[in-house]
Design an enzyme around this catalytic site. Sequence first.
Site, short mmCIF file in Angstrom:
data_model
loop_
_atom_site.label_atom_id
_atom_site.label_comp_id
_atom_site.label_asym_id
_atom_site.label_seq_id
_atom_site.Cartn_x
_atom_site.Cartn_y
_atom_site.Cartn_z
N ARG A 58 0.82 -1.21 0.00
CA ARG A 58 0.00 0.00 0.00
C ARG A 58 0.85 1.26 0.00
O ARG A 58 0.49 2.26 -0.64
CB ARG A 58 -0.96 -0.02 1.19
CG ARG A 58 -1.98 -1.14 1.11
CD ARG A 58 -2.96 -1.10 2.25
NE ARG A 58 -3.96 -2.15 2.14
CZ ARG A 58 -4.99 -2.30 2.97
NH1 ARG A 58 -5.14 -1.45 3.98
NH2 ARG A 58 -5.85 -3.28 2.81
N ASP A 170 -15.48 9.14 9.14
CA ASP A 170 -14.43 8.13 8.97
C ASP A 170 -13.09 8.84 9.07
O ASP A 170 -12.99 10.05 8.84
CB ASP A 170 -14.56 7.42 7.62
CG ASP A 170 -13.87 6.06 7.62
OD1 ASP A 170 -14.55 5.05 7.87
OD2 ASP A 170 -12.64 6.00 7.39
#
Length: 300
Positions: A58, A170
């Site tokens: 990632r 979030d």
Amino acid sequence: MSGALARASSDAQNAVEPSWVDGHDRLRSRDFQRLATFIHGYSGIKVPPSKATMIEGRLRKRVRALGMRSLDEYCDYLFQRDGLAAEEIHLIDVVTTNKTEFFREPEHFRILAEDVLPRIMAERRVSARAPVKVWSAAASTGAEAYTIAMVLAEQRRRMPDLVGVVYATDICTDVLGTAQGGIFPAEMVSPVPPEMRSRYVMRAKDPASRLVRIVPELRAMVQFGRLNLMDASYPMDRDLDIVFCRNVLIYFDKPTQLAVLRRLCDHLRPGGYLLLGHSETLSGFDLPVRPAGTAVFRRS
């Protein structure tokens, strides 16, 4: 080249070249530990060594985005050149897991429709038109928040006085951008019951498109914003009727779970509801809530 110069050249090369294994840039163990410590402290998410390969994959996206040569250079930027403050939001975005589905753990939405909302409306002591406030505290790309909004809209057809508002937060800015647009792959809305899908989901005019969009009136019910559950306080109302915080506590250790749960409970009005993921528990925690269903709790 003399032996001394050769050694100096080799040392210099080793100082700047990254570690490569099987042709892939790899994190040095020291840098992985630094990253894991930062991620845990910032977001509460535990990153064990077994996740190193996932984190490397990632982070390579950020290495490319910044025009850097390697993970070593990226970590030097973070920890040696004071780049962490500028990069922290992007770093958290790439390492967070954002699994979400419409009507995930559907029993909760049955309870919401058949028990929780009718009970809230029956117990109203102020104006019946006061909005029912629901918080989706780990909203990801918005599937949970829009599912809640669908249930609220459906129940308003039966209880005209019901007005609902959904706050959806979030820690990841990338998923919030997707959520605000309300555009999803068509297959993602397949769990939505057909009648609700026809009312609340729009198909693209292009018949070849595999995208759908949540209808404007439903999108208007949901307010999205970034929030880190690790923050010492939350910029949320303290009279919320319902808080969804599902399948996020599993990423935290026990002390972090307790701290987050206490803050969530502080934002529930007396009689308000807290919903956790089916695999999550409050066992061993001293909190002002009592069981009210499967992974459903009510504030005392």
